[in-house]
Design an enzyme around this catalytic site. Structure first.
Site, PDB file in Angstrom:
ATOM      1  N   ARG A   1      -8.164  12.219  12.592  1.00 27.24           N
ATOM      2  CA  ARG A   1      -6.708  11.971  12.617  1.00 27.24           C
ATOM      3  C   ARG A   1      -5.911  13.278  12.609  1.00 27.24           C
ATOM      4  O   ARG A   1      -6.258  14.211  11.883  1.00 27.24           O
ATOM      5  CB  ARG A   1      -6.336  11.056  11.452  1.00 27.24           C
ATOM      6  CG  ARG A   1      -7.085   9.725  11.607  1.00 27.24           C
ATOM      7  CD  ARG A   1      -6.699   8.726  10.603  1.00 27.24           C
ATOM      8  NE  ARG A   1      -5.332   8.259  10.817  1.00 27.24           N
ATOM      9  CZ  ARG A   1      -4.718   7.422  10.013  1.00 27.24           C
ATOM     10  NH1 ARG A   1      -5.334   6.980   8.920  1.00 27.24           N
ATOM     11  NH2 ARG A   1      -3.494   7.027  10.263  1.00 27.24           N
TER      12      ARG A   1
ATOM     13  N   SER B   1       7.328   9.032  12.006  1.00 20.54           N
ATOM     14  CA  SER B   1       6.220   8.868  11.062  1.00 20.54           C
ATOM     15  C   SER B   1       6.711   9.079   9.642  1.00 20.54           C
ATOM     16  O   SER B   1       7.190  10.162   9.288  1.00 20.54           O
ATOM     17  CB  SER B   1       5.103   9.872  11.379  1.00 20.54           C
ATOM     18  OG  SER B   1       4.267  10.022  10.244  1.00 20.54           O
TER      19      SER B   1
ATOM     20  N   ARG C   1       2.912   5.900  -3.266  1.00 20.68           N
ATOM     21  CA  ARG C   1       4.051   6.728  -3.677  1.00 20.68           C
ATOM     22  C   ARG C   1       4.277   6.634  -5.176  1.00 20.68           C
ATOM     23  O   ARG C   1       4.622   7.635  -5.829  1.00 20.68           O
ATOM     24  CB  ARG C   1       5.312   6.298  -2.907  1.00 20.68           C
ATOM     25  CG  ARG C   1       5.267   6.792  -1.441  1.00 20.68           C
ATOM     26  CD  ARG C   1       6.227   6.015  -0.572  1.00 20.68           C
ATOM     27  NE  ARG C   1       6.340   6.540   0.786  1.00 20.68           N
ATOM     28  CZ  ARG C   1       5.441   6.356   1.760  1.00 20.68           C
ATOM     29  NH1 ARG C   1       4.331   5.649   1.522  1.00 20.68           N
ATOM     30  NH2 ARG C   1       5.639   6.855   2.969  1.00 20.68           N
TER      31      ARG C   1
ATOM     32  N   GLN D   1       4.846   9.270   7.133  1.00 23.01           N
ATOM     33  CA  GLN D   1       3.946  10.200   6.446  1.00 23.01           C
ATOM     34  C   GLN D   1       4.411  11.630   6.676  1.00 23.01           C
ATOM     35  O   GLN D   1       4.418  12.450   5.757  1.00 23.01           O
ATOM     36  CB  GLN D   1       2.509  10.000   6.927  1.00 23.01           C
ATOM     37  CG  GLN D   1       1.971   8.634   6.510  1.00 23.01           C
ATOM     38  CD  GLN D   1       0.550   8.382   6.975  1.00 23.01           C
ATOM     39  OE1 GLN D   1      -0.035   9.192   7.673  1.00 23.01           O
ATOM     40  NE2 GLN D   1       0.001   7.246   6.580  1.00 23.01           N
TER      41      GLN D   1
ATOM     42  N   LYS E   1       0.841  -1.211   0.000  1.00 24.65           N
ATOM     43  CA  LYS E   1       0.000   0.000   0.000  1.00 24.65           C
ATOM     44  C   LYS E   1       0.876   1.262   0.000  1.00 24.65           C
ATOM     45  O   LYS E   1       0.651   2.174  -0.799  1.00 24.65           O
ATOM     46  CB  LYS E   1      -0.922  -0.033   1.227  1.00 24.65           C
ATOM     47  CG  LYS E   1      -1.870   1.137   1.336  1.00 24.65           C
ATOM     48  CD  LYS E   1      -3.066   0.796   2.192  1.00 24.65           C
ATOM     49  CE  LYS E   1      -2.819   0.929   3.682  1.00 24.65           C
ATOM     50  NZ  LYS E   1      -2.645   2.325   4.133  1.00 24.65           N
ATOM     51  N   SER E   2       1.859   1.319   0.882  1.00 29.63           N
ATOM     52  CA  SER E   2       2.722   2.515   0.961  1.00 29.63           C
ATOM     53  C   SER E   2       3.428   2.763  -0.376  1.00 29.63           C
ATOM     54  O   SER E   2       3.534   3.901  -0.838  1.00 29.63           O
ATOM     55  CB  SER E   2       3.803   2.321   2.032  1.00 29.63           C
ATOM     56  OG  SER E   2       3.222   2.278   3.304  1.00 29.63           O
TER      57      SER E   2
ATOM     58  N   ASP F   1       1.834  -1.154  11.935  1.00 36.56           N
ATOM     59  CA  ASP F   1       0.544  -1.586  11.365  1.00 36.56           C
ATOM     60  C   ASP F   1       0.227  -3.043  11.710  1.00 36.56           C
ATOM     61  O   ASP F   1      -0.899  -3.505  11.482  1.00 36.56           O
ATOM     62  CB  ASP F   1       0.549  -1.407   9.841  1.00 36.56           C
ATOM     63  CG  ASP F   1       0.534   0.071   9.446  1.00 36.56           C
ATOM     64  OD1 ASP F   1       0.174   0.919  10.291  1.00 36.56           O
ATOM     65  OD2 ASP F   1       0.894   0.374   8.293  1.00 36.56           O
TER      66      ASP F   1
END
Ligand code: S3P
Length: 429
Positions: free
Chosen positions: A123, A168, A28, A170, A23-24, A316
């Protein structure tokens, strides 16, 4: 709201699964392809709802993105190819879309509004909006730009040296992407190293990124060149079957083509520390990302302590590790994991409340949980709370439960693993 009857009292799980794309890395690849000059082809892209949100946002900004059967093709025209969207961008349930895209939008001279679902609205976005504002981006939103809905007007930026209070990827990625449009060199230092897919993939797109211990730096003014990306299988999706293989009796599962980036392999370390048999085969490097096959077998497990530097490497996977711990002899302590409170749900609370319904012995703490094993799980009606990883963890828990288990809001699983139940079914004998 969807309810699903889960597979229960499974006698064994055997066979092979080729888990969907990471997913990451899929997010990207689409984002970087959209701001690159020329064509980017993304193979084994994850068609989960989160990554589809990223595609639709960049399409709304004028990027041509075509999904073929087994790849995605993006025609980028650099940052200047992005156009001001006429409508609000919907990020759905995706924190990665929101935070990384804000870093890109900080450097483009137009206005954008972002909105997401109920979970996104809770969030924390201040962790990216505050540093991006200090670089010069104009951002407003609910509670002064702390939460969605958000609006952003980007433009010329100044570089910063940012000491992030959280590990993080993100946050790190958002600031580095803004740094591409800033005057001078931008750097981010983290308390612990987070996943480094941005650093690796920017390299594949021809951008120079400097990494020194926990600090990453990028010089402004660099452009990306379109390329071909092969997305490895997602270790965070493989994790559900790694744990299933270890806790369901008489099982042996092979997971092919799984991404083994060392910033993501904490789940393998934990399984091994707990005494599980996990083998790695066919190790290779694809697009700068290590990849291999994993083989897991039913194992006699023991409780352990999990904390510190290991946490960002398995953040995760904590929901499925909590289930694993219910099947280990003795106590498992998970600490230093307060970040769990700001994921798709407060995962300290949702993991504990749902596993307790099945009979688990869990105490929540301020920064994690304490789990006593080994416990026989019994069936119940459980709830994903709209969180994909809670849904999949409960589906694996049901496999070892002694009676019927129903899952409320099962469709949340489509966020990261639309073929999860088909893959699970393929392992039943
Ligand atoms: C992600 C980073 C992690 C992770 C998330 C994906 C990414 O979040 O939990 O699922 O793709 O960069 P944080 O950066 O908030 O730790």
């Amino acid at each position: 709201m969807s309810q699903k009857e889960l597979y229960t009292r499974i006698s064994s799980l055997n066979g092979e699964v080729c888990v969907p794309g990471d997913k990451s890395i899929s997010h990207r690849a689409v984002m970087f392809g959209s701001i690159a000059q020329g064509k980017t082809k993304v193979h084994h892209f994850l068609p989960g709802e989160d990554c589809l949100s990223t595609i639709s946002c960049f399409k709304q900004m004028g990027v041509s993105i075509k999904r073929q059967d087994d790849y995605v093709e993006i025609e980028g025209n650099g940052f200047s190819g992005l156009i001001e969207p006429t409508e609000v961008l919907d990020v759905g349930n995706s924190g990665t879309t929101t935070r990384l895209m804000l870093g890109i939008l900080a450097g483009v001279p137009f206005h954008t509004s972002l909105i997401g679902d109920e979970s996104i609205a809770k969030r924390p976005m201040g962790r990216v909006t505050v540093p991006l504002q200090s670089m010069g981006a104009k951002i407003d939103g609910r509670e002064s730009g702390q939460f969605t809905p958000l609006s952003i007007r980007g433009g010329a930026l100044r570089s910063i040296r940012y000491e992030s209070p959280v590990a993080s990827a993100q946050v790190k990625s958002s600031i580095l992407l803004a740094g591409l449009n800033a005057e001078g060199t931008t750097s981010v230092t983290e308390p612990h190293k987070s996943r480094d897919h941005t650093e690796r993939m920017l390299g594949a797109f021809g951008v120079q990124v400097h990494v020194e211990d926990k600090t990453v730096s990028i010089a402004g003014g660099q452009s990306l060149k379109g390329t071909e990306i092969y997305v490895p299988g997602d270790i965070s999706s493989a994790a559900f079957f790694l744990v299933a293989g270890a806790i369901v009796p008489d099982s042996c599962i092979t997971l092919r083509n799984v991404g083994l980036n060392p910033t993501r392999t904490g789940i393998i370390d934990v399984l091994r520390q707990m005494n599980a048999t996990v083998e790695i085969k066919n190790e290779r490097v694809v697009n700068g990302e290590p990849v291999g096959d994993l083989i897991v077998q039913t194992s006699d497990l023991k409780g352990i302590e999990i904390g510190g530097d290991l946490i960002p490497r398995l953040i995760d996977e904590i929901p499925i590790i909590a289930l694993l711990a219910t099947q280990a002899n003795g106590k498992t302590v998970i600490k230093d994991a307060e970040e769990l409170k700001v994921k798709e749900t407060n995962r300290i609370d949702t993991v504990a409340s749902e596993l307790k319904k099945l009979g688990a012995n869990i105490i929540t703490t301020d920064d994690g949980m304490i789990i006593e094993g080994k416990v026989t799980l019994t069936g119940a009606t459980v709830d994903s709370h709209g969180d994909h990883r809670i849904g999949m963890m409960l589906a694996i828990a049901a496999c070892i439960a002694t009676s019927r288990t129903l899952l409320e809001r099962a469709d949340a699983i489509n966020v990261s693993y639309p073929t999860f139940f088909t893959d699970l079914e393929s392992l039943l004998n």
